[in-house]
Design an enzyme around this catalytic site. Structure first.
Site, short mmCIF file in Angstrom:
data_model
loop_
_atom_site.label_atom_id
_atom_site.label_comp_id
_atom_site.label_asym_id
_atom_site.label_seq_id
_atom_site.Cartn_x
_atom_site.Cartn_y
_atom_site.Cartn_z
N ASN A 160 -54.64 23.96 -27.25
CA ASN A 160 -55.89 24.87 -28.34
C ASN A 160 -56.93 23.77 -28.20
OD1 ASN A 160 -53.70 22.99 -29.34
ND2 ASN A 160 -54.20 23.75 -31.49
N GLU A 162 -60.21 23.30 -30.44
CA GLU A 162 -60.63 23.66 -32.11
C GLU A 162 -62.15 23.54 -31.94
OE1 GLU A 162 -58.16 21.82 -34.97
OE2 GLU A 162 -56.42 23.39 -34.42
N CYS A 166 -56.77 29.46 -28.87
CA CYS A 166 -55.35 28.91 -28.78
C CYS A 166 -54.87 28.54 -27.53
CB CYS A 166 -54.36 30.29 -29.30
SG CYS A 166 -54.49 30.80 -30.99
N GLU A 183 -52.63 29.41 -25.53
CA GLU A 183 -52.06 30.73 -24.63
C GLU A 183 -53.22 31.21 -23.92
OE1 GLU A 183 -51.26 30.00 -27.95
OE2 GLU A 183 -49.45 31.13 -28.53
N CYS A 220 -49.76 33.57 -31.83
CA CYS A 220 -50.40 34.41 -32.90
C CYS A 220 -50.67 35.95 -32.48
CB CYS A 220 -51.70 33.72 -33.27
SG CYS A 220 -53.02 34.07 -32.11
N CYS A 280 -53.18 36.15 -29.51
CA CYS A 280 -52.50 35.92 -28.28
C CYS A 280 -51.66 37.02 -27.77
CB CYS A 280 -52.00 34.59 -28.14
SG CYS A 280 -53.24 33.17 -28.52
N1 THU Z 1 -52.61 27.91 -32.00
C1 THU Z 1 -51.96 28.31 -31.01
O1 THU Z 1 -52.76 27.21 -30.01
N2 THU Z 1 -51.53 29.16 -30.52
C2 THU Z 1 -50.85 29.94 -31.55
O2 THU Z 1 -50.20 30.95 -30.94
C3 THU Z 1 -50.96 29.59 -33.00
C4 THU Z 1 -51.95 28.85 -33.23
C5 THU Z 1 -53.49 26.85 -32.67
C6 THU Z 1 -54.69 27.53 -33.31
C7 THU Z 1 -55.00 26.09 -33.99
O3 THU Z 1 -55.79 25.19 -33.30
C8 THU Z 1 -53.72 25.60 -34.51
O4 THU Z 1 -52.50 25.85 -33.74
C9 THU Z 1 -53.25 25.57 -35.96
O5 THU Z 1 -53.67 27.21 -36.34
#
Ligand code: THU
Length: 127
Positions: free
Chosen positions: A43, A45, A54, A56, A86, A89
């Site tokens: 991920n 941000e 994310c 994935e 999520c 994704c």
């Molecule tokens: N996140 C992912 O990388 N993949 C997911 O499927 C769920 C959430 C990340 C997004 C964000 O940077 C952190 O987790 C908290 O939500």
């Protein structure tokens, strides 16, 4: 080592490279192509929250941008019982790999194996 364990380990190693200063919730992913190549993702941000992405989708977009089109398996790992992709994704992955197997892993290298189609029943598809 089994293919699944190798994917989980790759996802765990890549998780260390996550850029998650806001949530402090690093996630790692590893995507396997039909030809046996793997692409990792984390991920990434952003201070403008909507711009975060994310792990994935990073793995998927890296692979797509390298010309890959066929995927068989994805491992995703994060803190907690099992790491569940999520909704965004799930839909994004479905476009490219409706038959994808998903390994939802944790930091202890345990994982649950599910089909993407189970995670996203009746997915949207353009006719
Ligand atoms: N996140 C992912 O990388 N993949 C997911 O499927 C769920 C959430 C990340 C997004 C964000 O940077 C952190 O987790 C908290 O939500």
């Amino acid at each position: 080592m089994s293919e699944d364990k190798r994917l989980i380990q790759l996802a765990l190693e890549s998780r260390d490279k996550a850029y998650a200063p806001y949530s402090e919730f690093p996630v790692g992913a590893a995507l396997l192509t039909e030809e046996g190549e793997t692409y990792t993702g984390v991920n990434v941000e952003n201070g403008v929250n909507d711009l975060s992405i994310c792990a994935e989708r990073v793995a998927l977009f890296k692979a797509i941008s390298e010309g890959e089109r066929k995927f068989t398996k994805l491992a995703v790992v994060c803190e907690g019982e099992y790491c569940q992709p999520c909704g965004a994704c799930r839909q994004t992955l479905f476009e490219h790999a409706p038959n994808l197997t998903v390994l939802m892993g944790n930091l202890k290298e345990e994982y649950r194996t599910v089909q993407l189609a189970e995670l996203l029943p009746e997915a949207f598809q353009l006719e």
